[in-house]
Design an enzyme around this catalytic site. Structure first.
Site, PDB file in Angstrom:
ATOM      1  N   ASP A 175       9.347   3.124   2.071  1.00  0.00           N
ATOM      2  CA  ASP A 175       8.126   3.865   2.390  1.00  0.00           C
ATOM      3  C   ASP A 175       7.897   3.765   3.899  1.00  0.00           C
ATOM      4  O   ASP A 175       7.399   2.763   4.400  1.00  0.00           O
ATOM      5  CB  ASP A 175       6.938   3.293   1.610  1.00  0.00           C
ATOM      6  CG  ASP A 175       5.640   4.077   1.880  1.00  0.00           C
ATOM      7  OD1 ASP A 175       5.597   4.843   2.865  1.00  0.00           O
ATOM      8  OD2 ASP A 175       4.667   3.905   1.107  1.00  0.00           O
TER       9      ASP A 175
ATOM     10  N   LYS B  98       2.255  11.105   7.067  1.00  0.00           N
ATOM     11  CA  LYS B  98       1.445  10.850   8.262  1.00  0.00           C
ATOM     12  C   LYS B  98       1.930  11.602   9.514  1.00  0.00           C
ATOM     13  O   LYS B  98       1.688  12.786   9.624  1.00  0.00           O
ATOM     14  CB  LYS B  98       1.330   9.349   8.480  1.00  0.00           C
ATOM     15  CG  LYS B  98       0.538   8.687   7.336  1.00  0.00           C
ATOM     16  CD  LYS B  98      -0.174   7.412   7.729  1.00  0.00           C
ATOM     17  CE  LYS B  98      -1.217   7.041   6.678  1.00  0.00           C
ATOM     18  NZ  LYS B  98      -0.866   5.935   5.818  1.00  0.00           N
TER      19      LYS B  98
ATOM     20  N   PHE C  11       0.859  -1.193   0.000  1.00  0.00           N
ATOM     21  CA  PHE C  11       0.000   0.000   0.000  1.00  0.00           C
ATOM     22  C   PHE C  11       0.888   1.234   0.000  1.00  0.00           C
ATOM     23  O   PHE C  11       1.634   1.475   0.940  1.00  0.00           O
ATOM     24  CB  PHE C  11      -0.955   0.053   1.201  1.00  0.00           C
ATOM     25  CG  PHE C  11      -1.859   1.263   1.109  1.00  0.00           C
ATOM     26  CD1 PHE C  11      -3.025   1.223   0.355  1.00  0.00           C
ATOM     27  CD2 PHE C  11      -1.514   2.469   1.703  1.00  0.00           C
ATOM     28  CE1 PHE C  11      -3.827   2.347   0.214  1.00  0.00           C
ATOM     29  CE2 PHE C  11      -2.316   3.604   1.567  1.00  0.00           C
ATOM     30  CZ  PHE C  11      -3.478   3.535   0.818  1.00  0.00           C
TER      31      PHE C  11
HETATM   32  C1  PLP Z   1      -1.030   6.015   4.351  1.00  0.00           C
HETATM   33  C2  PLP Z   1       0.085   5.491   3.511  1.00  0.00           C
HETATM   34  C3  PLP Z   1       0.397   6.061   2.256  1.00  0.00           C
HETATM   35  C4  PLP Z   1      -0.448   7.145   1.631  1.00  0.00           C
HETATM   36  O1  PLP Z   1      -0.491   8.318   2.368  1.00  0.00           O
HETATM   37  P1  PLP Z   1      -1.673   9.389   2.075  1.00  0.00           P
HETATM   38  O2  PLP Z   1      -1.317  10.552   2.945  1.00  0.00           O
HETATM   39  O3  PLP Z   1      -2.964   8.750   2.443  1.00  0.00           O
HETATM   40  O4  PLP Z   1      -1.596   9.720   0.625  1.00  0.00           O
HETATM   41  C5  PLP Z   1       1.473   5.558   1.571  1.00  0.00           C
HETATM   42  N1  PLP Z   1       2.222   4.554   2.069  1.00  0.00           N
HETATM   43  C6  PLP Z   1       1.962   3.982   3.260  1.00  0.00           C
HETATM   44  C7  PLP Z   1       2.832   2.881   3.762  1.00  0.00           C
HETATM   45  C8  PLP Z   1       0.869   4.420   4.010  1.00  0.00           C
HETATM   46  O5  PLP Z   1       0.583   3.816   5.178  1.00  0.00           O
END
Ligand code: PLP
Length: 401
Positions: free
Chosen positions: A228, A257, A143
């Site tokens: 990520d 985040k 994700f």
């Molecule tokens: C939440 C998340 C994203 C996307 O972030 P948004 O601010 O919702 O665009 C990307 N990678 C990971 C691992 C995430 O948990």
């Protein structure tokens, strides 16, 4: 008519809001620390933390102070001009990540897109890959956000179906499978994009050595490694960044985040000069990226993490929480896994859908969310106390007997 009760507000949202979420039936109208409250005055413990964006707890006083003070002087300039907050924030994040340079964006998905662009540009201008041939290796059940390019390499049909045509140039291999990565590498491979723990997939923790192995493959083949850390970063797993558990040095660190202190969307990519240097004026950007209000908030958010020893807290309290969950010996729980305060509880098949349990937990004053129907994620704000974890465990015990 102004809706006031939870009932009225939920009805109104269902009528006027797009239905791209399926929220638990609770309306939050107030919050502080780990606690949230609905319009009727019912209090709940927040064990989701806005998918880890709320690591500092709701309305952390120091971050709110930074927000208010900055709002009174300067909020937005665009990058057409310098501003007095971005340079200091960039320096702070550079020191924290150990990387030369920072590129600021807003949402996580934008930071991921930025990393993908950097990898591709590096592939053509530095590595010398033939035009439009660059490949980036990604992992099943990943994700990384919701843009068309990012969902182009999603393996989740719910996230992907009917959004084609998709962006090419991505190769999906199984997670936690170094041999598959090795096999997928070829002369056109530019980078590897990986989550150190797959949060949305259900807190999938890879085997020890997986990240180290990826680093070795990347080095051997002159390929960039991009981590990520949007969900795992900023102390969530017991280290500032999750990759530190394996002592690796990724080429790109993607953040979001919690960087926004639970207040504003703030994301960024950190990399050394050889990689970040590929961006020239005009080749990438964002109107709000690096805005002074966001920079002041994010700077305060970083300070709070350090001042309040959030890494140690998450490591210690996470181990305590996980131990407590295992000790419940619930016949409904198949597996408890995680790192720090990012914890996944996999339910047994007999238990049925996890939504049933997240709803019961809500009724008893504990908010959390199921992921993929069979897994419940517990990721409270890192300011939670041991006593509050005990209270949470007592509630979980009532529901999971
Ligand atoms: C939440 C998340 C994203 C996307 O972030 P948004 O601010 O919702 O665009 C990307 N990678 C990971 C691992 C995430 O948990």
């Amino acid at each position: 008519m102004t809706a006031r009760t939870s009932e009225e507000l939920m009805k109104k949202e269902q009528r006027y809001g797009a239905r791209n979420y399926n929220p638990l039936e609770v309306v939050i109208s107030k919050a502080e620390g780990i606690w949230v409250e609905d319009p009727e005055g019912r209090r709940y413990m927040d064990m989701l933390s806005a998918y880890s964006a709320m690591s500092h707890g709701h309305r952390h006083p120091k971050i709110i102070k930074a927000l208010k003070e900055q709002a009174d002087v300067l909020t937005l300039t665009s990058r057409a001009f310098f501003n007095d907050q971005w340079p200091t924030f960039a320096e702070k994040l550079s020191k924290l990540t150990g990387k030369d340079m920072i590129l600021p964006m807003n949402t996580g998905a934008e930071a991921v897109e930025t990393a993908l662009k950097a990898i591709r540009k590096w592939a053509y201008t530095v590595k010398g890959i033939e035009k439009d041939k660059a490949e980036i290796i990604v992992f099943a059940e990943n994700f990384h956000g919701r843009t068309i390019s990012i969902i182009s390499f999603s393996t989740d049909p719910v996230a992907k179906d009917n959004y084609g045509p998709f962006t090419p140039g991505f190769v999906v291999v199984p997670y936690d499978d170094l041999a598959a990565v090795e096999k997928a590498v070829n002369k056109n491979t530019a980078g590897i994009l990986v989550e150190p723990i797959q949060g949305e997939a259900g807190v999938n923790v890879p085997s020890d050595g997986f990240l180290k192995g990826l680093e070795a493959i990347a080095r051997k083949n002159n390929v960039l490694l991009a981590l990520d850390e949007i969900q795992t970063g900023f102390c969530r797993t017991g280290k500032t960044f999750c990759f530190e558990h394996e002592g690796i040095n990724p080429d790109l660190i993607i953040m979001g985040k919690a960087l926004g202190g639970g207040i504003l969307p703030v994301s960024a990519v950190a990399a050394d000069k050889e990689v970040m240097g590929v961006f020239q004026p005009g080749s990438h950007g964002s109107t709000f990226g690096g805005n002074p209000l966001a920079c002041a908030v994010a700077s305060a958010a970083i300070d709070v993490l350090i001042e309040e020893n959030m890494s140690e807290r998450a490591a210690e309290l996470g181990a305590y929480f996980m131990e407590g969950l295992k000790k419940l010996n619930s016949p409904l729980i198949k597996l408890v896994r995680g790192k720090g305060l990012l914890i996944g509880v996999e339910m047994t098949e007999a238990a049925g859908k996890a939504r049933k349990y997240t709803t019961s937990l809500k009724e008893k004053g504990l908010l959390c969310k199921e992921t993929h129907e069979t897994i419940i994620r517990f990721a409270p704000p890192l300011v939670i106390t041991k006593e509050e974890i005990d209270d949470a465990l007592a509630i979980i015990k009532e529901v999971f007997v």
